[in-house]
Design an enzyme around this catalytic site. Structure first.
Site, PDB file in Angstrom:
ATOM      1  N   CYS A  37      31.958  25.812  31.783  1.00 27.92           N
ATOM      2  CA  CYS A  37      31.517  26.877  30.880  1.00 27.92           C
ATOM      3  C   CYS A  37      32.622  27.242  29.885  1.00 27.92           C
ATOM      4  O   CYS A  37      33.648  27.812  30.271  1.00 27.92           O
ATOM      5  CB  CYS A  37      31.114  28.089  31.728  1.00 27.92           C
ATOM      6  N   CYS A  40      33.515  30.912  29.705  1.00 24.45           N
ATOM      7  CA  CYS A  40      34.245  31.288  30.924  1.00 24.45           C
ATOM      8  C   CYS A  40      35.723  30.954  30.766  1.00 24.45           C
ATOM      9  O   CYS A  40      36.595  31.738  31.174  1.00 24.45           O
ATOM     10  CB  CYS A  40      33.691  30.550  32.143  1.00 24.45           C
TER      11      CYS A  40
END
Length: 111
Positions: A37, A40
């Site tokens: 991600c 993230c």
């Protein structure tokens, strides 16, 4: 020594039992993330800074690929997702990349 002792780096959650123990008291930030991600990865340095700088905050990291049941139980539908707990109760939830100042504001409101 209490499990809520100040930490200098995030704790990577390995089990539901560990998660439940560490979120049971004090102010806790749970970062739900995944290695793949991009957002993230953008948020990770901010979360690590909070762990290092805020003495009364415990920071947990939950990899949603490794701990799907925890993420599902928490109702995580998108990542990065941040959950704040105060003495065992969910107090705030944020989704997406966040500014450090906004996260500090949440911590301050929970004190």
């Amino acid at each position: 020594m209490s499990s809520q002792t100040s930490r200098s780096e995030p704790v990577h959650v390995e089990s539901t039992e560990q998660f439940e123990e560490l979120t049971s008291e004090g102010i806790v930030l749970v970062d739900y993330h995944a290695d793949w991600c991009g957002p993230c990865q953008m948020l990770a340095p901010t979360v690590e800074e909070l762990a290092a700088e805020v003495d009364d905050l415990t920071v947990l990291k939950v990899d949603v690929d490794e701990h799907q049941a925890l993420a599902q139980e928490a109702g995580v539908r998108g990542i990065p997702a941040l959950q704040f707990y105060a003495d065992g109760e969910e107090a705030e939830r944020l989704v997406g990349v966040q500014e450090k100042e906004d996260l500090l504001d949440v911590v301050e409101s929970l004190r």
